[in-house]
Design a protein around this motif. Structure first.
Motif, PDB file in Angstrom:
ATOM      1  N   PRO A 290     -11.882  23.347   7.413  1.00 41.42           N
ATOM      2  CA  PRO A 290     -10.836  24.332   7.699  1.00 41.42           C
ATOM      3  C   PRO A 290     -11.430  25.722   7.937  1.00 41.42           C
ATOM      4  O   PRO A 290     -12.564  26.008   7.563  1.00 41.42           O
ATOM      5  N   GLY A 291     -10.637  26.566   8.601  1.00 47.90           N
ATOM      6  CA  GLY A 291     -10.991  27.978   8.731  1.00 47.90           C
ATOM      7  C   GLY A 291     -11.863  28.325   9.921  1.00 47.90           C
ATOM      8  O   GLY A 291     -12.336  29.450  10.040  1.00 47.90           O
ATOM      9  N   VAL A 304      -5.954  16.053  21.575  1.00 48.33           N
ATOM     10  CA  VAL A 304      -7.083  16.701  20.901  1.00 48.33           C
ATOM     11  C   VAL A 304      -6.630  17.990  20.216  1.00 48.33           C
ATOM     12  O   VAL A 304      -7.142  18.354  19.145  1.00 48.33           O
ATOM     13  N   ASP A 305      -5.616  18.659  20.786  1.00 48.01           N
ATOM     14  CA  ASP A 305      -5.111  19.872  20.129  1.00 48.01           C
ATOM     15  C   ASP A 305      -4.476  19.521  18.779  1.00 48.01           C
ATOM     16  O   ASP A 305      -4.651  20.257  17.796  1.00 48.01           O
ATOM     17  N   ARG A 306      -3.754  18.409  18.724  1.00 45.12           N
ATOM     18  CA  ARG A 306      -3.184  17.971  17.436  1.00 45.12           C
ATOM     19  C   ARG A 306      -4.292  17.726  16.431  1.00 45.12           C
ATOM     20  O   ARG A 306      -4.205  18.091  15.259  1.00 45.12           O
ATOM     21  N   MET A 307      -5.353  17.084  16.910  1.00 46.99           N
ATOM     22  CA  MET A 307      -6.478  16.771  16.010  1.00 46.99           C
ATOM     23  C   MET A 307      -7.156  18.046  15.500  1.00 46.99           C
ATOM     24  O   MET A 307      -7.538  18.129  14.341  1.00 46.99           O
ATOM     25  N   ASN A 311      -7.274  19.907  11.333  1.00 44.82           N
ATOM     26  CA  ASN A 311      -8.425  20.428  10.586  1.00 44.82           C
ATOM     27  C   ASN A 311      -8.270  21.901  10.214  1.00 44.82           C
ATOM     28  O   ASN A 311      -9.239  22.549   9.820  1.00 44.82           O
ATOM     29  N   GLN A 312      -7.043  22.399  10.347  1.00 41.88           N
ATOM     30  CA  GLN A 312      -6.647  23.742   9.887  1.00 41.88           C
ATOM     31  C   GLN A 312      -7.588  24.866  10.345  1.00 41.88           C
ATOM     32  O   GLN A 312      -8.235  25.527   9.508  1.00 41.88           O
ATOM     33  N   PRO A 338       1.550  28.377  14.159  1.00 43.13           N
ATOM     34  CA  PRO A 338       0.691  29.409  13.578  1.00 43.13           C
ATOM     35  C   PRO A 338      -0.764  29.223  14.017  1.00 43.13           C
ATOM     36  O   PRO A 338      -1.241  28.099  14.138  1.00 43.13           O
ATOM     37  N   ASN A 339      -1.439  30.339  14.231  1.00 39.83           N
ATOM     38  CA  ASN A 339      -2.874  30.377  14.608  1.00 39.83           C
ATOM     39  C   ASN A 339      -3.178  29.815  15.997  1.00 39.83           C
ATOM     40  O   ASN A 339      -4.356  29.610  16.324  1.00 39.83           O
TER      41      ASN A 339
END
Ligand SMILES: C[S@@+](CC[C@H](N)C(=O)[O-])C[C@H]1O[C@@H](n2cnc3c(N)ncnc32)[C@H](O)[C@@H]1O
Length: 465
Positions: A290-291, A304-307, A311-312, A338-339
Motif C-alpha cells: 500500500p501507499g 488492471v486498474d481494479r487490481m 493494493n491501496q 479516492p486517490n
C-alpha cells in the motif's frame, strides 16, 4: 521434393536444391554469383532456401509407420526423425550461410510456416536458436534504421508528415494482434501475403523498400516470386485490410462492451476477461504494498486498474484516449474514486505534461491498443525514465509477436535489448496461457491470437542497478 527439384534447372531451383541437400560448396558458389538467391521462394510450396534446408530433416511422407517408430525410438520423441535429421549440423551450417547472404528469417511458406516454425516443429533446437538470433539482429537493425529515418532534418513539417506515411516493407501493421503489432506482421495474416524483414547480415543489395501506403487501406499485400526473380523484384502493395489497425482510426471507431470482452468495430478483441490473471500479477509486481504512486495507461475493461486499487495506492493515475472508454470511466464512477486521477487523451499528449509537472511514480503499466512496437519503445525510452522513481517498476502487456512462437521469442529478446539501452533491466514471470480455443474464448472475435503459445512472459522492469 528432392526429385521434383532435380527436374528443374533455374538458379532458384539450384539454390533450393543445394539448400535441401545441405550442399555448402554449391550453395556458396551460387550465392557468390547472386546473393539475392538466398531470398527466392518455390512457386508451389513457398519454400525459401531456409525452409528447404530445414524441411529436408523431416521424415519422408512415404516412410512407413514402423520405420518411423523405430527412428523415434532411436532419436527420442520430438527430435527430427529421418536420416537427414542426423544432419542437423548440416542444416545449421546451411542456415548460417543463408543468413550471411541476407535470407529472410520470417518468410512464410504456403503452409503458413516460417523457417523457425518448421525448425521448432521438427525439434531442431540449434537451428531454431540460430533463426531466433537472426530475427533479433534483423529487428534491431530495422528498429535503428527506422529511428534514423524518422530523425529527418527536424525542421520540415511536411517532410515529417510524409515520413509518417511511408512504410518500410515488412513494417506493416497487422490485424493479427492489433493490441500490439510487431513490425513484420503482415497486413492480412495470410500465408505468402507477407513481405518480411531481411536476415541480419547486411545483404549486398539491401532489398527493403520505402513505399507509400495506399489510401483508404483496403487492398492486400501480394508477393510474386518467379524462379528467376529476386527479392528486389517482388511485387508488393502493402495496404491495410483493417481500418482500425492504426491508433488514430481506432480512437474514432465504435467499441462494444459485451460481458467478458471489449471489441472494436471490426470485432477485434481490445481486451478480454481471461487476461485477468495477467493483470493481477502485473499490478502486484508493480505495486506490491500500500501507499505507492501508480499509473496505468489504457483503461480498457478497467481490470488492471481494479487490481491496482486493491493494493491501496497513495495515488493512481489512469490515462485513456478513447471517448467510449472515457464515457465508461465516468459511468462506472472512476472519476469519484479516492486517490484516482483520470487523464483524458493519448499518452503521447498527456505524459509530457505530467513530466513537466514533476510527477514521480513507483509503478507504471502500459497496455494500449492499435499501437506499434515503436510506440512502446518511445514510451519507455522517453517517459518511463522521466516519471519513474529510481527504485520504481515498469510493466507492459507483452503480446508482441504472440501469433507464433518464433516471433514471440524474437521480440522477447528485442525488447530486452531496447529496454537495456534505455537503462532498464527486465525480469520475466512465466504464466501459462489457458487453452483459449477449447474454452471457445475466440468465438465472435475476428483474429484469435496466442494461437500456439503456451506461456505468457510477463515483464517487470527496473532501472539497471
Ligand atoms: C487493451 S486495453 C487495456 C486493458 C486494460 N489493461 C484492462 O485491464 O482492462 C487498451 C486501452 O488503451 C486505450 N488506448 C489506445 N491507445 C491509447 C493511447 N495512445 N493513449 C491512451 N490510451 C490508449 C484503448 O482505448 C483501450 O482502452
Amino acid at each position: 521434393m528432392l526429385l521434383r527439384l532435380l527436374a528443374m534447372n533455374t538458379s532458384s531451383d539450384e539454390v533450393l536444391l543445394a539448400a535441401t541437400n545441405h550442399d555448402i560448396e554449391v550453395l556458396r558458389t551460387l550465392l557468390k554469383k547472386d546473393p539475392t538467391l538466398a531470398k527466392v521462394q518455390d512457386a508451389d510450396t513457398g519454400f525459401s532456401p531456409l525452409h528447404a534446408a530445414i524441411a529436408s530433416c523431416e521424415a519422408d511422407e512415404e516412410e512407413g509407420e514402423d520405420e518411423r517408430a523405430e527412428e523415434k525410438a532411436v532419436n527420442g520423441e520430438g527430435d527430427a526423425v529421418n536420416n537427414d535429421a542426423l544432419d542437423e549440423d548440416g542444416a545449421l551450417a546451411t542456415v548460417k550461410l543463408l543468413f550471411e547472404n541476407g535470407a529472410i528469417w520470417n518468410e512464410l511458406d504456403t503452409a503458413d510456416e516460417t523457417p523457425g516454425c518448421l525448425a521448432l516443429r521438427l525439434g531442431l533446437n540449434k537451428v531454431y536458436e540460430t533463426i531466433v538470433d537472426a530475427g533479433v539482429r534483423a529487428e534491431l537493425l530495422f528498429g535503428r534504421l527506422d529511428q534514423y529515418d524518422l530523425l529527418g532534418d527536424g525542421d520540415d513539417e511536411a517532410e515529417e508528415e510524409e515520413q509518417d506515411d511511408d512504410a518500410i516493407v515488412g513494417f506493416e501493421p497487422s490485424p493479427v494482434e492489433p493490441r500490439q503489432k510487431a513490425p513484420w506482421q503482415q497486413p492480412n495474416g495470410t500465408a505468402n501475403g507477407v513481405e518480411a524483414v531481411e536476415g541480419f547480415e547486411p545483404a549486398p543489395n539491401p532489398s527493403y523498400k520505402i513505399e507509400d501506403e495506399a489510401e483508404g487501406g483496403t487492398a492486400q499485400t501480394s508477393t510474386t516470386t518467379t524462379a528467376e526473380s529476386t527479392a528486389e523484384e517482388k511485387v508488393t502493395e502493402p495496404v491495410l485490410s483493417n481500418p482500425n489497425v492504426n491508433n488514430a482510426d481506432y480512437l474514432k471507431s465504435e467499441l462494444t462492451y459485451s460481458g467478458d470482452r471489449l471489441l472494436d468495430s471490426d470485432k477485434n478483441a481490445v481486451m478480454m476477461d481471461w487476461e485477468t490473471e495477467i493483470m493481477k500479477i502485473s499490478a502486484d509486481q508493480l505495486a506490491p504494498k500500500p501507499g505507492l504512486r501508480t499509473m496505468n495507461v489504457g483503461h480498457g475493461m478497467g481490470i488492471v486498474d481494479r487490481m491496482f486499487l486493491e493494493n491501496q495506492p497513495a495515488m493512481h493515475h489512469i490515462c485513456e484516449a478513447h471517448p467510449a472508454v472515457i464515457q465508461r470511466l465516468k459511468e462506472t464512477g472512476w472519476y469519484d474514486k479516492p486517490n484516482v486521477t483520470v487523464h483524458e487523451g493519448r499518452w503521447q499528449d498527456v505524459l509530457p505534461k505530467l513530466v513537466e509537472q514533476g510527477v514521480v511514480l513507483d509503478g507504471i503499466y502500459y497496455d494500449t491498443y492499435a499501437e506499434d512496437y515503436k510506440d512502446l519503445k518511445e514510451f519507455f525510452t522517453e517517459y518511463v525514465i522521466a516519471l519513474l522513481e529510481p527504485d520504481g517498476k515498469f510493466g507492459f502487456y507483452n503480446g508482441l509477436g504472440a501469433d507464433r512462437q518464433v516471433c514471440y521469442d524474437v521480440y522477447t529478446k528485442v525488447v530486452e535489448v531496447d529496454l537495456f539501452d534505455a537503462g532498464l533491466d527486465v525480469e520475466w514471470t512465466d504464466i501459462a496461457v489457458p487453452d483459449l480455443k477449447s474454452r471457445n474464448e475466440w468465438d465472435g472475435v475476428r483474429y484469435p491470437y496466442w494461437g500456439s503459445i503456451k506461456t505468457y512472459r510477463l515483464p517487470t522492469c527496473k532501472f539497471v542497478g
